[in-house]
Design a protein around this motif. Structure first.
Motif, short mmCIF file in Angstrom:
data_model
loop_
_atom_site.label_atom_id
_atom_site.label_comp_id
_atom_site.label_asym_id
_atom_site.label_seq_id
_atom_site.Cartn_x
_atom_site.Cartn_y
_atom_site.Cartn_z
N GLN A 1 0.84 -1.20 0.00
CA GLN A 1 0.00 0.00 0.00
C GLN A 1 0.87 1.25 0.00
OE1 GLN A 1 -2.50 1.24 -1.12
NE2 GLN A 1 -4.16 0.58 0.21
N ARG A 2 1.98 1.19 0.71
CA ARG A 2 2.88 2.35 0.75
C ARG A 2 3.55 2.59 -0.61
NH1 ARG A 2 5.29 0.27 5.99
NH2 ARG A 2 7.27 1.24 5.48
N VAL A 3 3.84 1.48 -1.32
CA VAL A 3 4.37 1.65 -2.68
C VAL A 3 3.32 2.36 -3.55
CG1 VAL A 3 5.17 0.47 -4.77
CG2 VAL A 3 5.87 -0.38 -2.54
N GLY A 4 2.05 1.93 -3.37
CA GLY A 4 0.94 2.56 -4.09
C GLY A 4 0.87 4.05 -3.80
N ILE A 5 1.11 4.39 -2.52
CA ILE A 5 1.08 5.81 -2.13
C ILE A 5 2.26 6.56 -2.75
CG2 ILE A 5 1.25 7.40 -0.17
CD1 ILE A 5 -0.32 5.27 1.46
N ALA A 6 3.42 5.93 -2.71
CA ALA A 6 4.60 6.56 -3.32
C ALA A 6 4.33 6.83 -4.81
CB ALA A 6 5.82 5.66 -3.14
N ARG A 7 3.71 5.85 -5.49
CA ARG A 7 3.39 6.03 -6.90
C ARG A 7 2.40 7.18 -7.11
NH1 ARG A 7 0.41 1.16 -9.70
NH2 ARG A 7 -1.34 2.12 -8.63
N ALA A 8 1.49 7.35 -6.13
CA ALA A 8 0.48 8.40 -6.27
C ALA A 8 1.04 9.80 -6.03
CB ALA A 8 -0.68 8.13 -5.31
N VAL A 9 2.15 9.89 -5.29
CA VAL A 9 2.65 11.23 -4.97
C VAL A 9 3.95 11.59 -5.70
CG1 VAL A 9 1.56 11.26 -2.69
CG2 VAL A 9 3.93 10.46 -2.92
N VAL A 10 4.51 10.61 -6.41
CA VAL A 10 5.83 10.81 -7.01
C VAL A 10 5.88 11.99 -7.99
CG1 VAL A 10 5.60 9.19 -8.92
CG2 VAL A 10 7.83 9.58 -7.92
N HIS A 11 4.76 12.24 -8.67
CA HIS A 11 4.75 13.32 -9.66
C HIS A 11 4.19 14.62 -9.06
CE1 HIS A 11 1.03 11.12 -9.69
NE2 HIS A 11 0.41 12.04 -10.39
N LYS A 12 4.16 14.67 -7.71
CA LYS A 12 3.72 15.87 -6.98
C LYS A 12 2.36 16.39 -7.44
CE LYS A 12 8.40 17.22 -5.83
NZ LYS A 12 9.50 18.14 -6.07
N PRO A 13 1.33 15.58 -7.29
CA PRO A 13 0.01 16.04 -7.72
C PRO A 13 -0.55 17.07 -6.74
CG PRO A 13 -0.19 13.93 -6.63
CD PRO A 13 1.28 14.25 -6.65
N LEU A 14 -1.44 17.91 -7.23
CA LEU A 14 -2.06 18.91 -6.34
C LEU A 14 -3.27 18.31 -5.63
CD1 LEU A 14 -1.78 22.11 -8.54
CD2 LEU A 14 -0.54 21.57 -6.43
N LEU A 15 -3.80 17.23 -6.22
CA LEU A 15 -4.97 16.59 -5.64
C LEU A 15 -4.72 15.08 -5.49
CD1 LEU A 15 -7.96 16.63 -4.76
CD2 LEU A 15 -8.59 16.47 -7.17
N LEU A 16 -4.94 14.60 -4.28
CA LEU A 16 -4.72 13.18 -4.00
C LEU A 16 -6.06 12.56 -3.63
CD1 LEU A 16 -2.24 11.32 -3.73
CD2 LEU A 16 -2.16 11.90 -1.31
N LEU A 17 -6.43 11.50 -4.34
CA LEU A 17 -7.69 10.82 -4.04
C LEU A 17 -7.37 9.43 -3.50
CD1 LEU A 17 -9.54 11.62 -7.41
CD2 LEU A 17 -9.74 12.86 -5.25
N ALA A 18 -8.00 9.05 -2.40
CA ALA A 18 -7.74 7.72 -1.84
C ALA A 18 -9.06 7.04 -1.51
CB ALA A 18 -6.87 7.85 -0.59
N ASP A 19 -9.23 5.84 -2.07
CA ASP A 19 -10.47 5.10 -1.84
C ASP A 19 -10.18 3.94 -0.88
OD1 ASP A 19 -12.99 4.13 -1.96
OD2 ASP A 19 -12.87 3.39 -4.02
N GLU A 20 -10.61 4.03 0.35
CA GLU A 20 -10.37 3.01 1.37
C GLU A 20 -8.90 2.60 1.40
OE1 GLU A 20 -12.60 2.10 3.46
OE2 GLU A 20 -14.58 2.30 2.56
N PRO A 21 -7.99 3.54 1.59
CA PRO A 21 -6.57 3.19 1.51
C PRO A 21 -6.12 2.26 2.64
CG PRO A 21 -6.83 5.43 2.30
CD PRO A 21 -8.19 4.96 1.92
#
Lengths: 309, 216
Positions: B144-164
């Motif tokens: 799950q943490r790898v998934g999170i790293a993938r979600a933030v690696v490109h520095k998005p302004l909006l992060l969406l998480a569905d039952e993380p």
């Protein structure tokens, strides 16, 4: 501009390397596909090589279909020479061979049994004969006929002789061989298209989950398709290299037997294997086919896959 | 940042997942969306991530209406989001590094820059030493943490998480929430759908409650 070009190159290079790695990951599937592509490419290429060889041969054979001109008697040597020059200048005339009555007589006497017969003749009854070999550019019987008509107009010519049937038959056979080659080329190119397309369809199926994840995190269809396009090109390239090897191996293995056959038929022709340019042409065409096949098969399939949700 | 106007989402078959939902979320805020399963949390996130289109109403993100984006533009829009799911959805035939690098490849970034960013993201989730491993060799929390790293690696302004944290035990879940807090502190807008009220009770963030497709 330069930076974006460099980025684009890096982008494509990465896709090309990634797609090659994908092929290596499943070596058996890759090898089988490449062999099938190679066989599909070899058949029309072999036909092509043999038909170009045949083309050379027909030119050789056409010499059997030369035109014989019988020159009127009582023409001086000077006139004969100017006649020869005149014939030489007619477009479509390749080679001109003068056969004097003396030479023809000697030839006849040399044949077994004829020597005695010839002795009963008081004078040499044979006319001067000029053999014309049509130039290499003349293939069609109609073109040779036209040349013949032109020659007939020369006042010094008594009679002409041309084995029309023979040339027509040869041309018909040659035409048939070329047509079969083209049809085979078309069919087997289609085969390569289908093989690559089908393999890529399987590849997409195999990477179904991966594609859904990629779509989810914002990859466009073009981005996902790029390595697959390169896979198509790789298949074409590797298949073509194998095909070139197979063809050369085949030509080398049949060359001695073919040469023997040609020797029996009193024909001088050296069969060759694929030239470097021909090999490049095959590789290029195969890569183009691989790319085209990928383009045709991937687009629809990718757009039908929905992102993970 | 996020503006939902009178959203109705009706699936084929007549089931109405969301009815007349309007919601405004400010830039840089961290918001939880809660409710029972089937309340419409996931549908809401799918609409915001342009994976679905509303039956009626408008979804406006950063002054851009998503309703009429074509397929290509939707993909482009999504590539600028950070999306995290209950299942990490990692590619099991690629290393942790390659998984995290995917969004950067999509953006066509240079390899050197990619390595730098991926290492920073992995460092943030505490998995820098596992970059060469395949995801199947990691625990559920690590995946799950790898998934999170993938979600933030490109520095998005909006992060969406569905039952993380849906698949994780309470301790791991708290750790993940702390990570989200960190992102929030650096100005990322975060929208988290979760049914775990006890997990978010102690956190002082806005909570949007959904019930039968309506905000209550």
């Amino acid at each position: 501009m330069l930076n974006s070009l460099r980025e684009l190159t890096a982008y494509h290079l990465q896709a090309a390397i990634h797609s090659f790695n994908l092929l290596i990951l499943r070596p058996i599937t890759t090898i089988v596909t490449i062999v099938v592509i190679a066989v599909a490419l070899s058949l029309p290429t072999l036909c092509w090589v043999l038909s170009t060889s045949l083309n050379q041969l027909t030119i050789d054979w056409q010499r059997g279909g030369y035109i014989s001109l019988y020159v009127k008697t009582g023409i001086s040597d000077v006139d004969q020479k100017s006649l020869l020059d005149k014939i030489h200048k007619i477009p479509g005339v390749g080679d001109v061979i003068l056969k004097t009555p003396q030479a023809a007589m000697q030839e006849l006497q040399a044949q077994e049994g004829m020597h005695d017969v010839m002795r009963y003749l008081s004078e040499n009854p044979l006319p001067t004969v000029i053999d014309i070999v049509p130039s290499i550019t003349l293939h069609e019987p109609e073109a040779i006929e036209k040349l013949l008509d032109e020659i007939k107009l020369l006042p010094q010519i008594e009679q002409t002789n041309f084995d029309r049937e023979w040339v027509i038959r040869l041309n018909a056979l040659h035409g048939l061989a070329i047509k079969i080659t083209y049809i085979l080329m078309g069919l087997l190119s289609l085969c390569v298209l289908l093989i690559v397309g089908n393999t890529l369809r399987l590849l997409i199926h195999y990477h179904y989950d991966e594609i859904r994840v990629l779509k989810l995190i914002g990859a466009t269809d073009e981005f996902i398709a790029r390595p697959l396009m390169y896979s198509g090109i790789w298949y074409g390239l590797l298949g073509a290299i194998l095909a070139v090897l197979l063809i050369n191996l085949f030509m080398l293995s049949i060359a001695p037997a073919l040469q023997e056959l040609l020797n029996i038929c009193h024909m001088r022709y050296v069969f060759h294997s694929l030239s470097v340019i021909e090999a490049y042409q095959i590789v290029f065409i195969a890569m183009l086919l691989g790319w085209l096949s990928a383009k045709l098969s991937i687009k629809h399939q990718l757009s039908s896959i929905a992102p993970y949700n | 940042m996020i503006k939902l106007e009178q959203i109705v989402k009706r699936y084929s078959g007549g089931f109405e997942a969301l009815s007349q939902v309007s919601l405004n979320i400010e830039k840089g805020s961290m918001v939880f969306i809660t409710g029972h399963s089937g309340a419409g949390k996931t549908t809401l996130l799918k609409l915001i991530s342009a994976l679905e289109t509303p039956t009626s109403g408008r979804v406006v993100i950063n002054n851009q209406c998503l309703n009429h984006l074509n397929k290509r533009d939707r993909a482009y829009y999504r590539s600028n989001l950070g999306i995290i799911f209950q299942m990490p959805n990692l590619l099991n035939n690629r290393s942790v590094f390659d998984n995290v690098a995917l969004p950067l490849h999509i953006h066509g970034m240079q390899p050197l820059m990619i390595a730098k960013r991926v290492h920073a993201a992995l460092d943030m989730v505490g998995l820098l030493d596992k970059e060469k491993l395949l995801p199947i060799y990691l625990s559920a929390g690590e995946q799950q943490r790898v998934g999170i790293a993938r979600a933030v690696v490109h520095k998005p302004l909006l992060l969406l998480a569905d039952e993380p944290t849906g698949n994780l035990d309470p301790m791991l879940s708290t750790g993940i929430m702390k990570l989200f807090e960190q992102f929030h502190q650096v100005g990322v807008s975060i929208l988290i759908a979760t049914h775990d009220l006890s997990l978010i009770a102690g956190m002082k963030h806005r909570i949007v409650m959904l019930k039968d497709g309506k905000i209550c």
